[in-house]
Design a protein around this motif. Structure first.
Motif, PDB file in Angstrom:
ATOM      1  N   ALA A  38       0.828  -1.214   0.000  1.00  0.00           N
ATOM      2  CA  ALA A  38       0.000   0.000   0.000  1.00  0.00           C
ATOM      3  C   ALA A  38       0.861   1.262   0.000  1.00  0.00           C
ATOM      4  CB  ALA A  38      -0.934  -0.002   1.206  1.00  0.00           C
ATOM      5  N   GLY A  39       1.887   1.267   0.809  1.00  0.00           N
ATOM      6  CA  GLY A  39       2.763   2.433   0.888  1.00  0.00           C
ATOM      7  C   GLY A  39       3.529   2.676  -0.398  1.00  0.00           C
ATOM      8  N   ALA A  40       4.069   1.612  -0.993  1.00  0.00           N
ATOM      9  CA  ALA A  40       4.810   1.757  -2.249  1.00  0.00           C
ATOM     10  C   ALA A  40       3.887   2.271  -3.354  1.00  0.00           C
ATOM     11  CB  ALA A  40       5.449   0.428  -2.650  1.00  0.00           C
ATOM     12  N   CYS A  41       2.664   1.734  -3.408  1.00  0.00           N
ATOM     13  CA  CYS A  41       1.696   2.209  -4.409  1.00  0.00           C
ATOM     14  C   CYS A  41       1.335   3.666  -4.167  1.00  0.00           C
ATOM     15  CB  CYS A  41       0.435   1.343  -4.391  1.00  0.00           C
ATOM     16  SG  CYS A  41       0.678  -0.307  -5.073  1.00  0.00           S
ATOM     17  N   SER A  42       1.090   4.005  -2.923  1.00  0.00           N
ATOM     18  CA  SER A  42       0.733   5.380  -2.579  1.00  0.00           C
ATOM     19  C   SER A  42       1.854   6.356  -2.924  1.00  0.00           C
ATOM     20  CB  SER A  42       0.400   5.462  -1.092  1.00  0.00           C
ATOM     21  OG  SER A  42       0.151   6.790  -0.714  1.00  0.00           O
ATOM     22  N   MET A  43       3.074   5.983  -2.577  1.00  0.00           N
ATOM     23  CA  MET A  43       4.218   6.842  -2.878  1.00  0.00           C
ATOM     24  C   MET A  43       4.394   6.994  -4.390  1.00  0.00           C
ATOM     25  SD  MET A  43       5.755   7.857  -0.017  1.00  0.00           S
ATOM     26  CE  MET A  43       7.485   8.090  -0.316  1.00  0.00           C
ATOM     27  N   ALA A  44       4.265   5.887  -5.114  1.00  0.00           N
ATOM     28  CA  ALA A  44       4.441   5.926  -6.571  1.00  0.00           C
ATOM     29  C   ALA A  44       3.371   6.790  -7.231  1.00  0.00           C
ATOM     30  CB  ALA A  44       4.410   4.508  -7.152  1.00  0.00           C
ATOM     31  N   ILE A  45       2.136   6.590  -6.834  1.00  0.00           N
ATOM     32  CA  ILE A  45       1.039   7.356  -7.434  1.00  0.00           C
ATOM     33  C   ILE A  45       1.168   8.838  -7.089  1.00  0.00           C
ATOM     34  CG2 ILE A  45      -1.463   7.715  -7.376  1.00  0.00           C
ATOM     35  CD1 ILE A  45      -1.621   4.579  -7.060  1.00  0.00           C
ATOM     36  N   GLY A  46       1.483   9.130  -5.841  1.00  0.00           N
ATOM     37  CA  GLY A  46       1.663  10.521  -5.432  1.00  0.00           C
ATOM     38  C   GLY A  46       2.797  11.195  -6.184  1.00  0.00           C
ATOM     39  N   GLU A  47       3.898  10.480  -6.326  1.00  0.00           N
ATOM     40  CA  GLU A  47       5.052  11.030  -7.052  1.00  0.00           C
ATOM     41  C   GLU A  47       4.726  11.201  -8.535  1.00  0.00           C
ATOM     42  OE1 GLU A  47       8.894  12.613  -6.802  1.00  0.00           O
ATOM     43  OE2 GLU A  47       7.600  11.890  -5.204  1.00  0.00           O
ATOM     44  N   PHE A  48       4.027  10.218  -9.100  1.00  0.00           N
ATOM     45  CA  PHE A  48       3.650  10.282 -10.509  1.00  0.00           C
ATOM     46  C   PHE A  48       2.791  11.514 -10.784  1.00  0.00           C
ATOM     47  CE2 PHE A  48       0.770   9.401 -14.031  1.00  0.00           C
ATOM     48  CZ  PHE A  48       1.653   9.014 -15.030  1.00  0.00           C
ATOM     49  N   PRO A  82       7.718  11.386 -15.100  1.00  0.00           N
ATOM     50  CA  PRO A  82       6.823  10.930 -14.035  1.00  0.00           C
ATOM     51  C   PRO A  82       6.957   9.436 -13.770  1.00  0.00           C
ATOM     52  CG  PRO A  82       5.606  12.142 -15.734  1.00  0.00           C
ATOM     53  CD  PRO A  82       6.999  11.989 -16.215  1.00  0.00           C
ATOM     54  N   TYR A  83       7.244   8.666 -14.809  1.00  0.00           N
ATOM     55  CA  TYR A  83       7.372   7.210 -14.654  1.00  0.00           C
ATOM     56  C   TYR A  83       8.621   6.850 -13.857  1.00  0.00           C
ATOM     57  CZ  TYR A  83       3.743   7.267 -18.184  1.00  0.00           C
ATOM     58  OH  TYR A  83       2.575   7.506 -18.856  1.00  0.00           O
ATOM     59  N   GLN A  84       9.731   7.506 -14.159  1.00  0.00           N
ATOM     60  CA  GLN A  84      10.958   7.253 -13.402  1.00  0.00           C
ATOM     61  C   GLN A  84      10.812   7.687 -11.945  1.00  0.00           C
ATOM     62  OE1 GLN A  84      13.992   9.307 -15.625  1.00  0.00           O
ATOM     63  NE2 GLN A  84      14.479   7.494 -16.856  1.00  0.00           N
ATOM     64  N   ALA A  85      10.175   8.823 -11.742  1.00  0.00           N
ATOM     65  CA  ALA A  85       9.982   9.324 -10.375  1.00  0.00           C
ATOM     66  C   ALA A  85       9.093   8.369  -9.581  1.00  0.00           C
ATOM     67  CB  ALA A  85       9.363  10.716 -10.410  1.00  0.00           C
ATOM     68  N   ALA A  86       8.036   7.866 -10.206  1.00  0.00           N
ATOM     69  CA  ALA A  86       7.130   6.928  -9.532  1.00  0.00           C
ATOM     70  C   ALA A  86       7.855   5.640  -9.160  1.00  0.00           C
ATOM     71  CB  ALA A  86       5.930   6.629 -10.419  1.00  0.00           C
ATOM     72  N   LEU A  87       8.629   5.113 -10.087  1.00  0.00           N
ATOM     73  CA  LEU A  87       9.373   3.882  -9.838  1.00  0.00           C
ATOM     74  C   LEU A  87      10.402   4.081  -8.733  1.00  0.00           C
ATOM     75  CD1 LEU A  87       9.951   0.954 -10.616  1.00  0.00           C
ATOM     76  CD2 LEU A  87      11.550   1.819 -12.340  1.00  0.00           C
TER      77      LEU A  87
END
Length: 170
Positions: A38-48, A82-87
């Motif tokens: 959940a945290g990794a998804c949240s961080m990735a989506i927020g960063e994206f 945005p993709y690199q930042a999310a990853l």
């Protein structure tokens, strides 16, 4: 370092909270794994979303500059991804989140498991605080202590409040 620290503290706190009311290793590890995902998804989506917004703003600015006759070819190559930042954000969070999971996975005894998780997280907090200080060229000792106390506070508050709620439930 911030994403790794977020993963470390978030997942360790979740696991300590569950550990406050459930002595079962499975419940603690599953909650930690759910927190990692959940945290990794949240961080990735927020960063994206954040970086994509920045990307759109910069792209529109370049468009206006080109319309005014300016040369923006160099700037186009420097637009954020945005993709690199999310990853990167998801990976950083996951690196930190794995530490308390590994600490708990193989230890059946409840009290020893909580102690090992707390010790591993404390050591990781010190390392993350030190690396952050070196990268930011700030005092290492001060940074390590601040990060350690912050992490301990998050784990203690989560443990304590969950224990309190656990006592009030039938």
């Amino acid at each position: 370092m911030l994403g790794a620290n977020d993963g470390l503290v978030s997942v360790a706190s979740i696991m300590m909270g569950v550990g406050a009311v459930k002595e079962d290793v499975t419940a603690m590890v599953l909650s930690g794994f759910a927190g990692l995902v959940a945290g990794a998804c949240s961080m990735a989506i927020g960063e994206f979303v954040s970086v994509y917004t920045q990307y759109d703003i910069e792209k529109e600015q370049l468009k206006r500059e080109e319309e005014e006759g300016g040369d923006s070819s160099d700037k186009k190559e420097k637009l954020p991804s945005p993709y690199q930042a999310a990853l990167a954000s998801a990976l950083a969070f996951s690196v930190g989140a794995v530490i308390p999971l590994v600490g708990a996975m193989f230890i059946k005894d409840y009290k020893i498991r909580l102690s090992v998780v707390a010790a591993m997280v404390s050591l990781a907090l010190l390392v993350f605080g030190g690396i952050g200080a070196v990268l930011g060229r700030t005092p290492v000792k001060k940074s390590c202590i601040r990060v350690l106390i912050g992490g301990w506070a998050a784990m203690a508050i989560t443990f304590g409040l969950t224990k309190l709620i656990g006592f009030t439930q039938p």
